[in-house]
Enzyme design. Structure first.
Site, short mmCIF file in Angstrom:
data_model
loop_
_atom_site.label_atom_id
_atom_site.label_comp_id
_atom_site.label_asym_id
_atom_site.label_seq_id
_atom_site.Cartn_x
_atom_site.Cartn_y
_atom_site.Cartn_z
N ASN A 162 -7.35 -9.98 3.04
CA ASN A 162 -8.30 -8.98 2.55
C ASN A 162 -9.59 -9.60 2.02
O ASN A 162 -9.74 -10.82 1.98
CB ASN A 162 -7.63 -8.09 1.49
CG ASN A 162 -7.25 -8.89 0.26
OD1 ASN A 162 -7.85 -9.94 -0.03
ND2 ASN A 162 -6.26 -8.42 -0.48
N ILE A 163 -10.49 -8.74 1.59
CA ILE A 163 -11.84 -9.20 1.20
C ILE A 163 -11.80 -10.18 0.03
O ILE A 163 -12.65 -11.05 -0.06
CB ILE A 163 -12.77 -8.02 0.85
CG1 ILE A 163 -12.19 -7.16 -0.28
CG2 ILE A 163 -13.06 -7.16 2.06
CD1 ILE A 163 -13.23 -6.24 -0.90
N CYS B 186 -7.19 -1.11 9.27
CA CYS B 186 -6.75 -2.01 8.20
C CYS B 186 -6.47 -1.09 7.02
O CYS B 186 -5.67 -0.17 7.14
CB CYS B 186 -7.81 -3.07 7.90
SG CYS B 186 -9.49 -2.43 7.75
N SER B 187 -7.12 -1.27 5.88
CA SER B 187 -6.92 -0.32 4.80
C SER B 187 -7.92 0.83 4.94
O SER B 187 -7.55 1.95 5.25
CB SER B 187 -7.07 -1.01 3.44
OG SER B 187 -6.05 -1.97 3.30
N ASP B 188 -9.20 0.51 4.73
CA ASP B 188 -10.20 1.56 4.84
C ASP B 188 -10.85 1.61 6.22
O ASP B 188 -11.61 2.50 6.52
CB ASP B 188 -11.27 1.36 3.77
CG ASP B 188 -10.71 1.67 2.38
OD1 ASP B 188 -9.95 2.65 2.27
OD2 ASP B 188 -11.01 0.92 1.43
N GLY B 189 -10.58 0.56 6.99
CA GLY B 189 -11.10 0.58 8.35
C GLY B 189 -12.58 0.27 8.43
O GLY B 189 -13.25 0.72 9.35
N ASN C 105 0.81 -1.21 0.00
CA ASN C 105 0.00 0.00 0.00
C ASN C 105 0.85 1.27 0.00
O ASN C 105 0.37 2.33 -0.42
CB ASN C 105 -0.93 -0.01 1.22
CG ASN C 105 -2.31 -0.48 0.86
OD1 ASN C 105 -2.95 0.10 -0.02
ND2 ASN C 105 -2.77 -1.53 1.51
N ASP D 265 -13.71 -3.15 7.25
CA ASP D 265 -13.91 -4.60 7.20
C ASP D 265 -13.20 -5.30 8.37
O ASP D 265 -13.82 -5.62 9.37
CB ASP D 265 -13.39 -5.16 5.87
CG ASP D 265 -14.22 -4.68 4.70
OD1 ASP D 265 -15.44 -4.81 4.79
OD2 ASP D 265 -13.66 -4.15 3.73
#
Lengths: 659, 549
Positions: free
Chosen positions: A278-279, A341-344, A253, A346
């Site tokens: 991740n998702i 996490c990344s976007d916060g 990232n 999930d």
């Protein structure tokens, strides 16, 4: 309705997924449901069985190539139901297929069932339903605002972060410029805010998204924000920063101008990677799992190998491990923790909510669990619309993040059978409705969107419905005393404590389930006990009226001896007590609904429609074990099925809905 | 007493006992002829009494002068004893080793054990074949009790009395016995009252490579068929294995010679493979360092769950033939003492509600395992921790219990006994103060005079206080056939045995107690309601005016 080309197809066969059994019937297509009605000739003794499938539950429809018996249509649902129809005429099949294709891809929210669903409530009742959960009250319960934490109005108009709720709690020392500055340095503006406050140690759980640090960027406001969080807790000199991603992902990232906190720039932080995937990994993992368990007559070996290679339980364990880390840091060390996490929205939601569940017994009650979901998932902007594929969207955005959370909770209920007020039926029901789009709660991706859709005025709240049938979701083994004695749960995460959740992923494959359920039996007995208590009191009263002393009294029986009084030789216990087939619970529910109906005969159209459609498949009490054990030709026919214990009789009025 | 020679150091002070999930205990270690005892010599603290025969293997470790002995038991428990003093430690270790591997059966503890309880009913006489036959006689007159084996000469592994078709005489039986492995001619295992179909069991037919046949054997098994009916032969081996058996004089029933029978081959593994599977499974369960993937792959590689599924599937098939197809069944593998018994006994659990009661289950174990000649002594000589080369050890019986547990899990209200009873039976099959599981056959047990010299496990179990402890509070008699699911998703690892010592069961125990409490409270309430109703009814009959309108 304009999408429905053929509302009714006759002579359709429904094939059982795991045996050669099939039933004939008629397929109906309505604006909201796909309904299969068994022909009564199949089973003259009981009412025709119906299978109701909500369009929103359908994940995919597949038309297989034509066979001699007809045209097969395979429908996979998000609640893990899989149905296999064979339609005699190819044209009918195609009509149903193309209608469904259109129906299951709604393009606007207004097409969703929640906007047409009407449980016969007036506006006031509806509004009351929405008021059941009050997050302001929840923060108050935690002890916030307090001398260190305050409510900020910076996001009142969703100006700073449009995926956050309006009301946010921040350290008192975090001034508006700090907040705004910090938000500019965080993905999607999701700056660090309070999500849980552990009053005993004044330690906070905060959440945010990744910093836009790239390779070297820094932001003084963000650094002061973390400093403020740290200062708000006098018990610990540092704040844990949990990056729930694998390190490699976080590193990658950085190239995109994002990344993670540099420990050199932030004073007093302890940075930690957790390694939840991740998702996309999670989506593929579930797909693999479903493939494995959907295989007919799979061998034990293939099942276990498939379970392993799907990685599903590994991911579940990773989430639980992270939650335990969080809970320990807060409750044992008394440190505050910032999770991202990344976007916060999930992994962060998973870890924060599960961590809070471990720390706070309140979240292990029915009401508390609703509050927890409302707080960490709904209000903080878990993208339910995208993750659950509510509208026709990007398939790459779909991911079973929330399902994983529910499964983690289930795994914990298996280890702590007395710690939760609710049983797994509650979790299954929530899962059902996250995908049903029948209630407004989970629609949309964030609070702002929900407000724009005026969901509170136009749809109903799931929580009100669940509250109204709370008794169905009670865990008979729940002991508030246990929670008092063990406020913080310390689960073991040895791999063998994680089990395949059959009642979730094979919810509708009745042949897989135990034929008798301890949960249901004990729940019924508790109910009986309550009735017997009141009967006893009535009898006593009557005897007293006759001025006679009752031979026995309704005084509660002597409390069970406390642990130390008991001998050491406890009888070995069944190793797991929660093993109810959800179907059985439907029976209870149905029975009650039927009782209600005796009083008010009026047909309530589609009231609990999802329930109805959930219980129907093969739910005849005389249905036999569908498996054949081997080489004898043919499987059992229903004729011999009378020998099945009558533990699952479900011949209740299923057909109360108009088609 | 020769035990004394084996005990070099009978007592050591300052020994520390480590057990998972339990506090450590420091105390005095004593060795007796049959027990390893550790006592802290304080009130209220638990003492450890471990039967030497329960010890599967030991390991020694030394750190300086502190020695540790890791004791691995047949019930799968692992404990550690820290013993101060190198010499003491070595002495203790070698004594334990010697005492836990005594060869002579007559030195075993059951011969020395005197019951500290009142024997209400002598378990040795509770399940005699003649009594079981009386039950059969009340249902049908097509069978007789033959004494052909009364001196164990026709079949050394059969009991003196066996049930056979009425019109087949003893001579025929003798001849049929010469045609069956180990002399195990077909005998009655189960009579299905509902439709009069039967299940028989035997050893493999000795057809050999040249396809020997035996008219008497054919006559014997055909005599069990109703006119015009066909039966099923369930061979617990794959067709390949059965073919290979021919080279060693064994074989299977050919279609030509047994036209009224249809043969079905299933694949239940043989003893040594099952033993290996058990060792691997227990190893996987005991290694706490595994990642999720490693655990699942180890669990898979052990194949234990596969064996459970195979055995259950075959038993269901046998039950299906009898109950659904209305056909009689003959079950055999090679010797007819392992997989055969797994299938016949499990089929009865499925078909016969009586076998799901505590007493009925004891009867089943007696009939289908002990009297049927399962060689317990050989099979249970070692368990999962054995270092020595396996001889004839195999967890056949444990697998049977595992399968029963699987069915119990699926029908938790249909069994009178709880999981605890199955665990208890497992423990006593491997090491016990009772004589029940000693010896390999009725003949051996008679020779050792076990019924006279030892106490039966059933004498102990069938006392009110024990029965209460072993009763399943959820039990409600269910007279129906119970068909379990054999899908891998429905079969679970038997944690009560395999993870028993590797997890804390406190939470589960407490929940179980809560359940017991709810059920007990229910009974109490019911009783109270009833007595008040009676009281009220009585008043009303005495004084009609009182009757409520």
């Amino acid at each position: 309705m304009e999408h429905i080309r053929t509302p009714k197809v006759e002579q359709v066969r429904l094939l059982d997924r795991f045996s050669n059994k099939s039933t004939n019937g008629t397929l109906y297509l309505t604006a909201t449901h796909l309904i299969f009605v068994e022909s009564s000739s199949n089973n003259s003794t009981s009412a025709a069985q119906e299978t109701w499938i909500l369009h929103h539950h359908i994940a995919s429809v597949e038309k297989l190539s034509l066979t001699t018996t007809g045209c097969p249509l395979v429908i996979q649902c998000r609640n893990f139901r899989v149905v296999h129809f064979v339609v005699q005429r190819e044209r009918d099949c195609h009509d149903v297929y193309s209608s469904l294709l259109r129906l299951l891809r709604p393009v606007s929210y207004e097409e969703l069932y929640a906007f047409s669903y009407n449980p016969k409530q007036n506006d006031q009742q509806r509004e009351e339903g929405w008021q059941i959960i009050d997050l302001g009250a929840e923060f108050e319960r935690m002890g916030v605002p307090c001398d260190q934490w305050q409510l900020t109005n910076v996001n009142r108009d969703y100006k700073v972060c449009e995926t956050y709720p309006r009301d946010l709690y921040v350290p008192i020392t975090a001034s508006k410029p700090i907040i705004v500055g910090s938000s500019k340095f965080r993905s999607k503006g999701r700056f660090p805010v309070l999500t849980y406050f552990y009053q005993e140690k004044k330690a906070a759980v905060c959440r945010c998204s990744q910093p836009l640090s790239g390779f070297s960027a820094r932001c003084l406001e963000d650094e002061s924000m973390l400093q403020a969080i740290s200062k708000a807790n006098h018990n610990s000199r540092f704040v844990y920063v949990m990056d729930t991603r694998p390190k490699l992902n976080a590193l990658a990232n950085r190239a995109a101008g994002k990344g993670y906190e540099n420990e050199d720039n932030y004073s007093n932080i302890r940075f930690q990677f957790v390694g939840i995937e991740n998702i996309h990994v999670m989506r593929t993992s579930l797909q693999k799992l479903l493939e494995v368990i959907g295989t007919r007559s799979i061998s034990m070996s293939d099942f276990l190998v498939g379970l392993e290679s799907s990685g599903w339980l590994r991911h579940i364990k990773a989430v639980v491990d992270a939650a335990i880390f969080l809970a320990k840091a807060v409750t044992v060390e008394g440190a505050s923790v910032l999770v991202h996490c990344s976007d916060g929205w999930d992994r962060t939601a998973q870890v924060c909510s599960l961590g809070a569940l471990l720390m706070d017994p309140y979240y292990r009650t029915i009401k508390g669990f609703m509050v927890l979901i409302e707080k960490d998932w709904i209000s903080f902007g878990h993208k339910f619309a995208d993750r659950c594929d509510q509208l026709d969207g990007d398939p790459k955005e779909v991911s079973p993040i929330f399902t994983q959370f529910l499964e983690c909770v289930w795994q914990l209920t298996e280890q702590f059978p007395q710690a939760f007020e609710f049983s797994e039926w509650f979790l299954l029901q929530i899962h059902e409705h996250v995908h049903s789009c029948q209630y407004g709660n989970f629609l949309g991706n964030n609070q702002r969107q929900r407000e724009d859709l005026r969901l509170r005025e136009r749809t109903h709240s799931l929580w009100a419905f669940l509250m109204s049938e709370k008794h169905n979701y009670l865990n008979p083994f729940y002991s508030p005393a246990y929670s008092e004695a063990h406020p913080v749960l310390e689960p073991s995460t040895l791999p063998y404590h994680f089990k395949f959740w059959r009642n979730m992923y094979h919810q509708f494959d009745r042949s897989m389930h135990p034929r008798q359920s301890i949960l249901k039996t004990v729940l019924t007995m508790r109910e009986k006990n309550r009735n017997a208590e009141s009967t006893l009191q009535a009898l006593e009263k009557r005897l007293h009226q006759l001025s006679v002393t009752p031979v026995v009294t309704s005084d509660p029986p002597a409390p069970p001896p406390t642990r130390d009084q008991r001998s050491n030789t406890l009888p070995p216990r069944p190793d797991s007590l929660i093993l109810g087939a959800p179907i059985n619970h439907k029976e209870v529910q149905r029975q009650e609904e039927d009782d209600d109906n005796e009083q008010e005969e009026v047909g309530e159209e589609a009231t609990e429609s999802t329930d109805t459609e959930r219980m129907v498949e093969g739910s005849s009490g005389t249905e036999s074990r569908k498996q054949s054990y081997g080489e004898l030709e043919g499987t059992y026919n229903s004729e011999s099925a009378k020998e099945e214990p009558a533990v699952v009789s479900l011949e209740f009025g299923v057909a109360r809905m108009t088609c | 007493m020769e035990f004394a020679e084996l005990i070099k150091t009978p007592r050591v002070d300052g020994v520390v006992l480590h057990r998972p999930f339990m506090p450590t205990v420091e105390g005095t270690l004593c060795l007796t002829g049959h027990h390893l005892i550790l006592s802290s010599r304080q009130d209220n603290t638990e003492e450890l009494w471990l039967l030497h025969s329960n010890i599967d293997s030991i390991e020694k470790r030394f750190v300086g002068s502190l020695g540790s002995i890791i004791v691995k038991c047949k019930d799968l428990r692992v404990i550690q004893l820290d013993i101060p003093g190198m010499e003491e430690c070595l002495n203790i270790a070698s004594s334990i080793e010697a005492l836990s591997t005594l060869d002579s059966l007559s030195l075993m503890y059951p011969f020395f054990y005197r019951p500290m309880f009142e024997v209400i009913e002598d378990g040795w006489n509770s399940f005699l074949p003649e009594d079981a036959f009386k039950d059969l006689e009340s249902m049908t007159d097509e069978w007789r009790l033959s004494e052909v084996n009364k001196d164990f000469s026709v079949c050394p592994s059969y009991p003196p009395l066996v049930a056979v078709p009425k019109y087949v005489d003893d001579d025929t039986l003798r001849k049929a016995a010469t045609f069956r492995h180990g002399g195990r001619f077909p005998v009655l295992s189960y009579y299905h009252k509902k439709n009069g179909m039967v299940m028989m069991r035997a050893g493999q037919p000795l057809t050999g490579t040249n396809g020997r046949r035996c008219k008497e054997d054919e006559k014997l098994i055909n005599a069990t068929l109703r006119p015009g009916k066909r039966g099923y032969i369930i061979d617990t081996r794959t067709i390949n294995v059965a073919q290979q058996a021919k080279a060693r004089g064994g074989g299977f029933e050919s279609e030509a010679n047994y036209p009224q029978w249809r043969r079905i081959h299933k694949a239940i593994e043989r003893a040594n493979i099952l033993q290996e599977s058990l060792i691997k499974l227990v190893e996987a369960c005991n290694d706490q360092s595994h990642s999720m993937d490693r655990w699942l792959s180890k669990l898979e590689a052990s194949n234990w769950q596969t064996h459970v599924k195979e055995i259950l599937t075959t038993a269901c098939l046998a039950a299906q033939c009898i109950d659904r197809e209305g056909a009689s069944v003959l079950v055999h593998g090679t010797e007819g003492t392992d997989s055969t018994l797994q299938v016949t006994s499990l089929a009865q659990i499925i078909l016969d509600p009586a076998c799901r009661t505590i007493r009925g289950f004891q009867g089943l174990v007696e009939r289908e395992w002990l009297q049927a000649g399962h060689p317990f002594q050989q099979r249970c000589a070692q368990s999962a921790y054995s270092n020595s080369k396996p001889r004839q050890e195999a967890p056949s019986f444990l697998l049977f219990l595992d399968c029963v547990w699987q069915i119990l899990r699926q029908f938790p209200c249909s069994f009178e006994f709880s999981e605890g009873f199955l665990v208890l039976v497992f423990e006593h099959a491997y090491a016990s103060q009772f004589g029940t599981f000693l010896g390999n056959s009725t003949a051996e047990r008679a020779k050792l005079s076990l019924p006279e010299k030892t106490v039966s496990l059933w004498s102990w179990v069938n006392r009110p206080q024990e029965l209460e402890r072993l009763t399943n509070p959820l039990y409600e008699a269910n007279s129906l056939v119970i068909w379990p699911s054999v899908a891998p998703q429905s079969l679970l690892l038997w944690e009560g045995v395999f993870l028993r010592w590797n997890r804390s069961s406190k939470c589960l125990d407490e929940a179980y107690e809560e359940m017991v409490h709810i059920i007990a409270y229910n009974k109490e309430l019911q009783n109270k309601v009833n007595s008040l109703r009676r009281q009220l009814a009585q008043l009303e009959t005495e004084d009609p005016l009182l009757q409520t309108p």
